[in-house]
Enzyme design. Structure first.
Site, PDB file in Angstrom:
ATOM      1  N   GLY A 189       0.814  -1.197   0.000  1.00 15.55           N
ATOM      2  CA  GLY A 189       0.000   0.000   0.000  1.00 15.55           C
ATOM      3  C   GLY A 189       0.856   1.259   0.000  1.00 15.55           C
ATOM      4  O   GLY A 189       1.948   1.301  -0.596  1.00 15.55           O
ATOM      5  N   SER A 190       0.401   2.285   0.699  1.00 13.99           N
ATOM      6  CA  SER A 190       1.051   3.596   0.643  1.00 13.99           C
ATOM      7  C   SER A 190       2.455   3.623   1.225  1.00 13.99           C
ATOM      8  O   SER A 190       3.194   4.575   0.998  1.00 13.99           O
ATOM      9  CB  SER A 190       0.185   4.625   1.378  1.00 13.99           C
ATOM     10  OG  SER A 190      -1.046   4.793   0.706  1.00 13.99           O
ATOM     11  N   GLY A 191       2.822   2.595   1.962  1.00 13.31           N
ATOM     12  CA  GLY A 191       4.197   2.547   2.459  1.00 13.31           C
ATOM     13  C   GLY A 191       5.208   2.546   1.334  1.00 13.31           C
ATOM     14  O   GLY A 191       6.345   3.029   1.479  1.00 13.31           O
TER      15      GLY A 191
END
Length: 637
Positions: free
Chosen positions: A349-351
């Protein structure tokens, strides 16, 4: 005396054999001619009676008499055996009978002895299949401060020999008094079986052993065994692993270092040396407790967490929830044995946006002063959306702060697939995880030939590529420590040993990424990870789960990557929760900012207290440099 015996027994023998000798005068004469022991020669008579009498009378010593008798025995070869069973008190016959009796006894007892040895050997072979190995050597495992994690202890196990059991019913009743957890039916089946050895109870306590001794019932015996004891139980089950009954490592550190742990090679290892891990059992306990609280609070299916020293790659703590009891791994379910940190492969995801920006900054494709229009973006037929939609132009700082999919997608298209692949290779995100565990995952991603604009866009914000949490935190290490990636390790590095790392990013790139991460915790989605005075930095990540090729919005992975302090990180942490559910307290939200960020904040706060870390002041030079970031455009943040 000997001559008297000959004179006494000689005539009897002669008389008995005269009749038989008369039938063969020629043979007797031939044998007489061969006798060389006669001291006084005499002519051979055709009459056998006269011949024998003259021979006996002419013997002047015992040797000649004995020689004569031997000649008679040889002559009577065919009938000598019959004479043994006829009553006769002659000396030679008695001797022959004694020899036969002795040989008979020797043969009998020899056969009996061989049979006993065979039976004993068979029992020994059978026993070796069942009885434990009491001399099995295995080294201790300790944490970075010498706290004992795994050790061998001598224990007793109770077994029965059914053939020696007199009354199985009575014995079963008495055994149940000592071991009430046993089932009588199963105990009776064991006691009545045809096997030579049956285990009744393994690893019994000294008190139970004493109670069995006091029963004094035949057929029960004890075997001294070695049992591997894991002093912290479930806490380190996925790290240390476990062994089987034969002390062979079957999982975790126990399996990876099985040869080293069992060797008694004094040249390379001292006999009392232990295997020292990089784990701090106190931090391990902190991480496990905080993760367990959040799992219970948000009813998550599972979770994983890992804490690393970014300056040498040592793993300080590693937790996978649910865990299991390493003493009884056979009772664990599949998801309990599964190590989410190293075996699982998840879309981050956004990591992943942190890596996208770092590659863009390091290649010089973007700078901290660049800006992008976040109003609208479409790749082919795919329209990109942001979780928090915004319009207009925004800086790199704002893109990272607001976790904009549209912003990082534009940056990724400028980076291109060649640059992306080169950096992913350097960061070891395209190969199997290298760590001292048998349970390791391979990343999942489309083949390079199929990388197109759409796949690059989805990769930029953490989809279309799946990594293990251990993969991810290793790749994030050079983002925050000055640009050097050290291999992850579960072993404590030796002091003064050379530390080898690979330079991945420039120091300026690492500095900018720490500033951006601090911004996320200070003003963005990671506010709940803040620990006052320690300037925590980080990045949230929320990804929808894909099941059967379909993404589900109500099934998500919530994660958070954190650093402390952001000025010069001493610890980096990554925590991920599998399918947390929103609750009233979080307004039914279950994204990373509500679930994972608070967990990371609680862990880092307890670590700071544990290690007595000094708080940073606002006027510190390092703090001033960290906060020196200009990301505002036209007064908008």
């Amino acid at each position: 005396m000997a001559l008297l015996k000959v004179k006494h027994y000689g005539p009897r023998i002669v008389k008995r054999t005269f009749k038989k000798l008369n039938a063969q005068p020629k043979l007797l004469q031939d044998r007489a001619k061969l006798n060389q022991n006669i001291l006084i020669p005499f002519p051979i008579s055709n009459n056998p009676n006269e011949f024998l009498e003259s021979r006996l009378c002419s013997c002047i010593n015992l040797r000649s008499a004995v020689s004569l008798l031997n000649s008679l025995v040889q002559f009577k070869m065919g009938n000598g055996i019959k004479q043994i069973f006829i009553w006769d008190l002659s000396e030679n016959t008695i001797k022959i009978r004694l020899v036969i009796v002795i040989l008979g006894f020797l043969l009998f007892f020899g056969i009996l002895s061989i049979k006993l040895i065979f039976v004993a050997s068979v029992d020994s072979i059978e026993a070796s299949k069942f009885l434990g190995r009491t001399d099995m050597f295995r080294r201790d495992i300790v944490d970075r401060y010498g706290n004992l994690l795994a050790v061998n202890l001598p224990v007793a196990s109770l077994y029965a020999k059914p053939r020696k059991v007199v009354d199985s019913e009575i014995l079963a009743q008495k055994l149940l008094q000592v071991f009430p957890e046993l089932e009588k039916r199963k105990v009776l089946e064991l006691l009545n079986s045809s096997k030579k050895f049956v285990w009744i109870k393994r690893d019994i306590s000294p008190k139970q052993q004493e109670d069995i001794y006091n029963l004094g019932i035949p057929g029960l015996e004890f075997e001294r065994e070695q049992k591997r004891i894991y002093t912290y139980g479930n806490l380190l089950s996925h790290v240390v692993g476990y062994v089987g009954r034969d002390m062979e490592g079957l999982a975790g550190i126990e399996k990876f270092f099985d040869k080293m742990l069992t060797t008694q090679d004094e040249d390379n290892y001292s006999s009392n040396s232990s295997l020292q891990l990089s784990i701090d059992v106190r931090v391990q306990n902190i991480l496990a407790e905080e993760i367990a609280k959040t799992v219970e609070k948000f009813k998550a299916k599972g979770a994983a967490g890992i804490i690393v020293d970014p300056n040498n790659g040592e793993i300080i703590a590693m937790v996978s929830n649910p865990d299991f009891d390493p003493h009884y791994p056979g009772n664990a379910l599949g998801d309990q044995l599964f190590n989410m940190v190293t075996q699982g492969a998840y879309e981050m995801g956004s990591g992943m946006k942190a890596l996208t920006l770092a590659i863009g900054l390091d290649t010089g494709i973007i700078t901290m002063n660049d800006a992008y229009d976040l109003s609208y973006m479409k790749v082919g037929k795919f329209k990109l959306k942001d979780y928090h939609p915004v319009k207009g132009w925004h800086s790199i700082g704002q893109i990272f702060l607001q976790s904009s999919n549209i912003g990082v997608s534009q940056i990724m298209l400028e980076i291109g697939k060649n640059n992306l692949r080169n950096y992913l290779k350097k960061l070891k995100l395209l190969e199997k995880l290298e760590i001292e565990l048998a349970e390791r995952a391979r990343p999942l991603f489309p083949p390079y030939s199929r990388w197109n604009d759409l796949s690059l866009v989805t990769m930029s914000y953490g989809y279309a590529i799946s990594e293990s949490p251990a993969h991810f935190i290793q790749a994030m290490m050079p983002l925050v420590n000055g640009g050097v990636m050290y291999p992850l390790t579960l072993l404590k590095r030796k002091e003064n040993a050379p530390l080898v790392g690979e330079k991945i990013f420039k120091e300026t790139t690492s500095k900018h990424m720490r500033q951006l991460m601090r911004l996320v915790v200070q003003e963005g989605t990671g506010k709940k990870a803040e620990v006052k005075g320690y300037y925590v930095g980080g990045k949230t990540g929320t990804a929808e789960k894909v099941i059967g090729g379909k993404y589900y919005k109500d099934k998500r992975l919530s994660s958070f990557f954190g650093i402390m302090p952001a000025t010069n990180p001493k610890y980096i942490i990554y925590v991920i929760f599998d399918e947390p559910h929103g609750i009233k307290e979080t307004y039914n939200f279950a994204s990373a900012g509500w679930t994972t960020a608070p967990t990371v904040g609680a862990v880092l706060e307890r670590i700071a207290v544990l290690y007595g870390m000094n708080k940073l002041e606002e006027d510190d030079e390092d703090v001033q440099e960290l906060m020196n970031i200009d990301y505002i455009i036209d007064g908008r943040t």
